[in-house]
Design a protein around this motif. Structure first.
Motif, PDB file in Angstrom:
ATOM      1  N   PRO A  32       0.878  -1.324  -0.080  1.00 15.48           N
ATOM      2  CA  PRO A  32      -0.143   0.113  -0.019  1.00 15.48           C
ATOM      3  C   PRO A  32       0.893   1.156  -0.051  1.00 15.48           C
ATOM      4  O   PRO A  32       2.120   1.398   0.556  1.00 15.48           O
ATOM      5  CB  PRO A  32      -0.774  -0.140   1.175  1.00 15.48           C
ATOM      6  N   GLN A  33       0.179   2.455  -0.509  1.00 15.71           N
ATOM      7  CA  GLN A  33       0.921   3.509  -0.745  1.00 15.71           C
ATOM      8  C   GLN A  33      -0.223   4.888  -0.475  1.00 15.71           C
ATOM      9  O   GLN A  33      -1.216   4.668  -1.137  1.00 15.71           O
ATOM     10  CB  GLN A  33       1.860   3.717  -1.937  1.00 15.71           C
ATOM     11  N   VAL A  34       0.421   5.772   0.176  1.00 19.24           N
ATOM     12  CA  VAL A  34      -0.488   7.022   0.502  1.00 19.24           C
ATOM     13  C   VAL A  34       0.564   8.175   0.093  1.00 19.24           C
ATOM     14  O   VAL A  34       1.848   8.160   0.576  1.00 19.24           O
ATOM     15  CB  VAL A  34      -1.116   7.175   1.851  1.00 19.24           C
ATOM     16  N   GLY A  35       0.213   9.066  -0.817  1.00 22.27           N
ATOM     17  CA  GLY A  35       0.957  10.385  -1.108  1.00 22.27           C
ATOM     18  C   GLY A  35       0.261  11.663  -0.944  1.00 22.27           C
ATOM     19  O   GLY A  35      -0.913  11.498  -1.158  1.00 22.27           O
ATOM     20  N   LEU A  36       0.930  12.446  -0.916  1.00 21.24           N
ATOM     21  CA  LEU A  36       0.481  13.962  -1.111  1.00 21.24           C
ATOM     22  C   LEU A  36       1.353  14.854  -1.926  1.00 21.24           C
ATOM     23  O   LEU A  36       2.524  14.814  -1.782  1.00 21.24           O
ATOM     24  CB  LEU A  36       0.750  14.688   0.401  1.00 21.24           C
ATOM     25  N   PHE A  37       0.600  15.398  -3.022  1.00 23.46           N
ATOM     26  CA  PHE A  37       1.253  16.099  -3.770  1.00 23.46           C
ATOM     27  C   PHE A  37       1.707  17.532  -3.048  1.00 23.46           C
ATOM     28  O   PHE A  37       0.717  18.318  -2.611  1.00 23.46           O
ATOM     29  CB  PHE A  37       0.640  16.365  -5.014  1.00 23.46           C
ATOM     30  N   VAL A  38       3.250  17.868  -3.306  1.00 23.49           N
ATOM     31  CA  VAL A  38       3.583  18.939  -2.363  1.00 23.49           C
ATOM     32  C   VAL A  38       3.870  20.298  -3.427  1.00 23.49           C
ATOM     33  O   VAL A  38       3.730  21.381  -3.008  1.00 23.49           O
ATOM     34  CB  VAL A  38       4.841  18.717  -1.753  1.00 23.49           C
ATOM     35  N   VAL A  39       4.041  19.896  -4.794  1.00 25.72           N
ATOM     36  CA  VAL A  39       3.995  20.982  -6.039  1.00 25.72           C
ATOM     37  C   VAL A  39       3.614  20.031  -7.147  1.00 25.72           C
ATOM     38  O   VAL A  39       3.272  18.826  -7.183  1.00 25.72           O
ATOM     39  CB  VAL A  39       5.587  21.280  -6.083  1.00 25.72           C
TER      40      VAL A  39
END
Length: 172
Positions: A32-39
């Protein structure tokens, strides 16, 4: 876009047969993977690994790991978004021999892994994409063996490469 989330992952199911020793193994793993776009195009991720394996006549193992990573989407071609990714994981494995094993054994592995990949996400719906990733991975493992004969520590490294498939949801 900045502030958007990625939620998804890959799964692996493997059957293995050691022909010379006529032994089989089965492996099931989730990544599993969770990500947040920072730019725009760049996401910081938290990656996990959860697994279970069983080795015929030997025993079974539970594996878990956690670590950071980044994904950079390098453009767009229609509904296809190619990307580059790098991630690292600390991984722990607990192996126990089966109760009927003639030589009872327990093994605790501590592993540090890094992965580099190039892949792409193909959007099949507004927020859902299928992804494929060509990857290379390097493992550094320390194994602590315990048996009736005593304890022993071994260190090793290995590499793995291949193609992963999975699903991602993008929350805008």
């Amino acid at each position: 876009d900045r502030g958007s989330l990625i939620v998804g992952g890959n799964a692996r199911i493997v059957g293995f047969r050691d022909i010379g020793n006529d032994r089989r193994a089965f492996v099931f793993e989730l990544f599993p993977q969770v990500g947040l776009f920072v730019v725009r195009g760049l996401a910081v991720t938290v990656n996990a690994r959860l697994g279970w394996s069983s080795r015929e006549g030997s025993g079974s193992a539970f594996t878990w790991g956690l670590g950071p990573g980044v994904i950079y989407h390098i453009g767009r071609v229609g509904r296809f978004y190619p990307y580059l990714t790098v991630r690292t994981l600390g991984v722990w494995t607990d192996f126990r021999s089966s109760d009927d094993s003639p030589n009872p054994l327990s093994v605790d592995d501590t592993e540090w892994t890094w992965v580099a990949g190039i892949g792409g996400s193909l959007f099949v719906a507004r927020h859902v994409a299928l992804n494929a990733e060509l990857f290379y991975s390097r493992f550094f493992v320390t194994s602590d063996f315990r048996s009736a004969d005593g304890a022993q520590r071994q260190r090793n490294s290995s590499e793995q490469y291949g193609l992963l498939f999975g699903v991602r949801a993008f929350v805008f």
